[in-house]
Design an enzyme around this catalytic site. Structure first.
Site, PDB file in Angstrom:
ATOM      1  N   ASN A  10      24.862  54.991  84.446  1.00 21.19           N
ATOM      2  CA  ASN A  10      24.293  53.888  83.650  1.00 21.19           C
ATOM      3  C   ASN A  10      24.658  52.495  84.159  1.00 21.19           C
ATOM      4  O   ASN A  10      24.159  51.502  83.629  1.00 21.19           O
ATOM      5  CB  ASN A  10      24.660  54.020  82.157  1.00 21.19           C
ATOM      6  N   ARG A  17      21.828  46.991  79.462  1.00 24.36           N
ATOM      7  CA  ARG A  17      22.995  47.331  78.629  1.00 24.36           C
ATOM      8  C   ARG A  17      23.458  46.076  77.877  1.00 24.36           C
ATOM      9  O   ARG A  17      23.002  44.972  78.135  1.00 24.36           O
ATOM     10  CB  ARG A  17      24.103  47.950  79.485  1.00 24.36           C
ATOM     11  N   TYR A  22      29.238  44.086  78.668  1.00 21.02           N
ATOM     12  CA  TYR A  22      29.296  44.310  80.120  1.00 21.02           C
ATOM     13  C   TYR A  22      29.048  43.056  80.956  1.00 21.02           C
ATOM     14  O   TYR A  22      29.135  43.109  82.177  1.00 21.02           O
ATOM     15  CB  TYR A  22      28.313  45.415  80.512  1.00 21.02           C
ATOM     16  N   ALA A  76      31.195  56.530  81.893  1.00 17.89           N
ATOM     17  CA  ALA A  76      31.533  57.493  80.824  1.00 17.89           C
ATOM     18  C   ALA A  76      32.305  58.703  81.339  1.00 17.89           C
ATOM     19  O   ALA A  76      33.071  59.318  80.591  1.00 17.89           O
ATOM     20  CB  ALA A  76      30.263  57.937  80.102  1.00 17.89           C
ATOM     21  N   HIS A  79      36.155  59.366  80.721  1.00 16.83           N
ATOM     22  CA  HIS A  79      36.773  59.877  79.500  1.00 16.83           C
ATOM     23  C   HIS A  79      36.831  61.402  79.418  1.00 16.83           C
ATOM     24  O   HIS A  79      37.503  61.934  78.553  1.00 16.83           O
ATOM     25  CB  HIS A  79      36.029  59.295  78.288  1.00 16.83           C
ATOM     26  N   ASP A  86      40.017  65.600  89.598  1.00 16.53           N
ATOM     27  CA  ASP A  86      40.556  66.451  90.666  1.00 16.53           C
ATOM     28  C   ASP A  86      40.110  65.953  92.038  1.00 16.53           C
ATOM     29  O   ASP A  86      40.876  66.011  93.005  1.00 16.53           O
ATOM     30  CB  ASP A  86      40.125  67.911  90.458  1.00 16.53           C
ATOM     31  N   GLU A  97      41.004  52.341  89.724  1.00 19.97           N
ATOM     32  CA  GLU A  97      39.999  52.521  88.668  1.00 19.97           C
ATOM     33  C   GLU A  97      39.658  51.147  88.093  1.00 19.97           C
ATOM     34  O   GLU A  97      40.568  50.350  87.813  1.00 19.97           O
ATOM     35  CB  GLU A  97      40.600  53.423  87.574  1.00 19.97           C
ATOM     36  N   SER A 101      34.367  46.407  80.895  1.00 18.10           N
ATOM     37  CA  SER A 101      34.889  46.160  79.542  1.00 18.10           C
ATOM     38  C   SER A 101      36.334  46.643  79.466  1.00 18.10           C
ATOM     39  O   SER A 101      36.866  47.216  80.428  1.00 18.10           O
ATOM     40  CB  SER A 101      34.035  46.924  78.520  1.00 18.10           C
ATOM     41  N   ARG A 106      37.712  49.413  72.436  1.00 16.98           N
ATOM     42  CA  ARG A 106      36.414  49.917  71.958  1.00 16.98           C
ATOM     43  C   ARG A 106      36.600  51.237  71.180  1.00 16.98           C
ATOM     44  O   ARG A 106      37.666  51.480  70.649  1.00 16.98           O
ATOM     45  CB  ARG A 106      35.476  50.056  73.155  1.00 16.98           C
ATOM     46  N   ARG A 110      36.844  56.240  74.034  1.00 18.82           N
ATOM     47  CA  ARG A 110      37.033  55.524  75.305  1.00 18.82           C
ATOM     48  C   ARG A 110      38.509  55.238  75.596  1.00 18.82           C
ATOM     49  O   ARG A 110      38.847  54.672  76.626  1.00 18.82           O
ATOM     50  CB  ARG A 110      36.263  54.196  75.297  1.00 18.82           C
TER      51      ARG A 110
END
Ligand code: DQA
Length: 143
Positions: A10, A17, A22, A76, A79, A86, A97, A101, A106, A110
């Site tokens: 997404n 969005r 975002y 997403a 999560h 892995d 990472e 946001s 949130r 999340r």
């Protein structure tokens, strides 16, 4: 030096969005910002996006094989994807990472990142600037 920047599901549709979450950049603009910051800090960024878990896993395998540093926004998948975790764990170079946001501010689902434990660190909540900060962090890690 090459770096791989992986964006999950997404994120190519930032244009539709919620910009209050975002930010105002569309995906093309985000890509440009990442490329510009990478060049400024001496990296050549290969910026990719996929909505598909298997594709992202394949890219993480490629990064491990080529010993490429990685910046990943798993979106997403952050999560719940143990398979991406892995694959991220196979990294042979720093892996950071990022999130546009701040997931911790949130919804509860999340609040868990299954990726964070195998990343060198996480940068979240600074909008597109999260990627710029991740590039600077990579530079510091690589020396
Ligand atoms: C996101 C946060 C995730 O919770 C969400 O599913 C996304 C984007 C972020 O960059 O803020 O798609 O990773």
């Amino acid at each position: 030096m090459k770096i791989l920047v992986i964006n999950g599901p997404n994120l190519a549709r930032l244009d539709i969005r919620d910009s209050s979450i975002y930010g105002d950049l569309n995906y093309g603009e985000l890509q440009n910002l990442i490329q510009t910051a990478a060049t400024k800090h001496g990296f050549e960024a290969d910026v990719r996006q996929s909505d598909d878990e298997a594709t992202i896993i394949g890219w993480l395998h490629e990064a491990a094989d080529k010993k490429l540093p990685v910046i990943i926004n798993p979106a997403a998948f952050t999560h719940y994807s143990y398979a991406i975790r892995d694959a991220a764990e196979l990294a042979k170079a720093p892996l950071i990472e990022v999130h546009l946001s701040n997931p911790l501010s949130r919804e509860e689902f999340r609040h868990t990142s299954v990726i964070a434990g195998v990343a060198n660190g996480t940068i979240a909540g600074f909008g597109p600037n999260s990627y710029v900060l991740a590039i600077i962090a990579l530079k510091n890690l690589i020396g």
